[in-house]
Design a protein around this motif. Structure first.
Motif: not given
Length: 428
Positions: A82-90
């Protein structure tokens, strides 16, 4: 990083491992390549979890099954996705192998410290600091994110003390040495009260005589005495109790929250089916459960048993045959009674949802037929589930059915079915 680049790094690792005496630089470069491949694989795994969540109503169960891990590990993997989905740059940095999952998890932890309405802003800030993550360690990136959390909290207009009170927490666990651990974070006002109470207790209890086994080192002695003072504050042990237990003449301190209680020992007698014995008689197995989640010497158990309230519960194939107290409270109360919880504990060690290992003590008692739908607070309608699964049962449309022997069937919205037979506890 493309699949071809992953293959190149895999070949480089194999080439270095094939060398008879590789130098330090070669080994380091192979280790970097290993880290990059691992990061790439984790990014793919997270992306697949995102896809899975769109087609499964309980993706954590599938994740645990496929990865051969636990539900708690699956929950962490879902949060990372979920975090990666919300943070494309990460996500791009992880796919490229320039950061690790530890950097991603630091963002997740930061989000959990903020109110839901502020988390999107925090993720944006964390994404803008991707260069810090690429250049630094997980610890360095975490410190930078913690600074952002503090800045956001100072800017949110909320009174600091109110926020600190909201963030008060206490957790307990048993470590690998069998020691029961306690860790807490308290707002300053509560902390001042507790610290003062502990200081007073140490002065009153141990002014003239220290407990047996107290260390001589001043720092360790202070920690030891404060731990024993906390024990007496919580349990309400008096001087007479101490004398009976170890012969020491400790002083009593006033306890405002009631007096000490005897330990309750739950003796579960599990009667197997008659066919289990060749002579045709029923066989039994008895499990004794103490109110402490740690191992203690046999002689200590004997001492505790002499002063304990022993409660016997008889179960057979998922059915409680005998237990003290009223098991059917109907519509007279919504909350399960102490007697009902004890009976359920005799059947379940943990959350009833298949695969979940959250202990019984941390479970809520769920009405299979919901209370708001005229469900009754009767034993046959009660089920222990952890907080996370309790919310899923109410919010996500899970359908729960209990058979006559507590055979559990959970039907998820997508049609997936999880089921178990009667709950069983192994004998001690």
């Amino acid at each position: 990083m493309t699949p071809a680049a992953v293959a190149d790094r895999a070949r480089h690792i194999a080439d270095v491992r094939a060398l008879e005496q590789p130098d330090s630089a070669a080994i380091r470069s192979a280790m970097v390549a290993t880290r990059q491949i691992t990061a790439w694989a984790e990014a793919q795994h997270a992306a697949l979890i995102g896809r899975l969540a769109s087609v499964e109503s309980f993706p954590e169960a599938v994740i645990a099954e496929v990865s051969k891990g636990s539900l708690s590990d699956a929950v962490k993997a879902r949060e990372r996705a979920d975090t990666l989905d919300a943070a494309p740059a990460i996500a791009d940095a992880l796919t490229g192998g320039s950061i690790t999952t530890g950097h991603v998890d630091a963002i997740t932890r930061g989000c959990q410290r903020l109110e839901p309405g502020r988390r999107e802003e925090f993720v944006e800030r964390a994404s803008s600091l991707v260069d810090v993550a690429v250049a630094g360690t997980i610890a360095e990136y975490t410190r930078r994110l913690n600074l952002e959390v503090k800045r956001m909290q100072s800017d949110d207009g909320e009174d600091r003390l109110t926020r600190q009170r909201r963030d008060t927490r206490l957790s307990t666990w048993t470590d690998n040495e069998g020691m029961w651990n306690l860790r807490g974070r308290f707002d300053p006002v509560t902390g001042i009260r507790m610290a003062g109470r502990l200081d007073d207790a140490v002065g009153i209890l141990f002014a003239e005589q220290t407990p047996e086994l107290c260390p001589s080192d001043p720092v360790e002695k202070d920690k030891f005495l404060r731990a024993h003072a906390l024990d007496r504050l919580v349990t309400g042990i008096t001087a007479a109790d101490d004398e009976a237990r170890d012969g020491n003449d400790h002083r009593a301190i006033p306890i405002s929250a009631g007096s000490a209680r005897h330990a309750a020992v739950l003796a579960v007698i599990d009667v197997d089916a008659p066919a289990a014995c060749s002579c045709g008689a029923a066989s039994t197995a008895t499990t004794v459960e103490w109110p402490i989640p740690v191992e203690v010497p046999h002689r200590v158990l004997v001492e505790l048993a002499a002063d304990a309230d022993v409660v016997g519960v008889v179960v057979r194939n998922g059915v409680v045959l005998h237990a003290p107290g009223e098991m059917n409270l109907g519509r007279s109360t919504r909350l399960a009674s102490r007697h009902q919880r004890r009976a359920l504990r005799s059947l379940y060690r943990c959350c009833a949802v298949p695969g979940c290992s959250v202990g019984f003590d941390r479970c809520k008692i769920h009405h299979v037929v919901w209370w708001r739908h005229d469900g009754r607070t009767d034993l046959a309608n009660l089920l222990p589930v952890c907080s996370k699964h309790h919310s899923r049962l109410h919010a996500d449309g899970w359908v729960v059915e209990l058979g006559p022997n507590r055979e559990l069937t959970i039907t998820l919205p997508g049609g997936r079915v999880m089921s178990t037979g009667p709950p069983r506890r192994s004998a001690a």
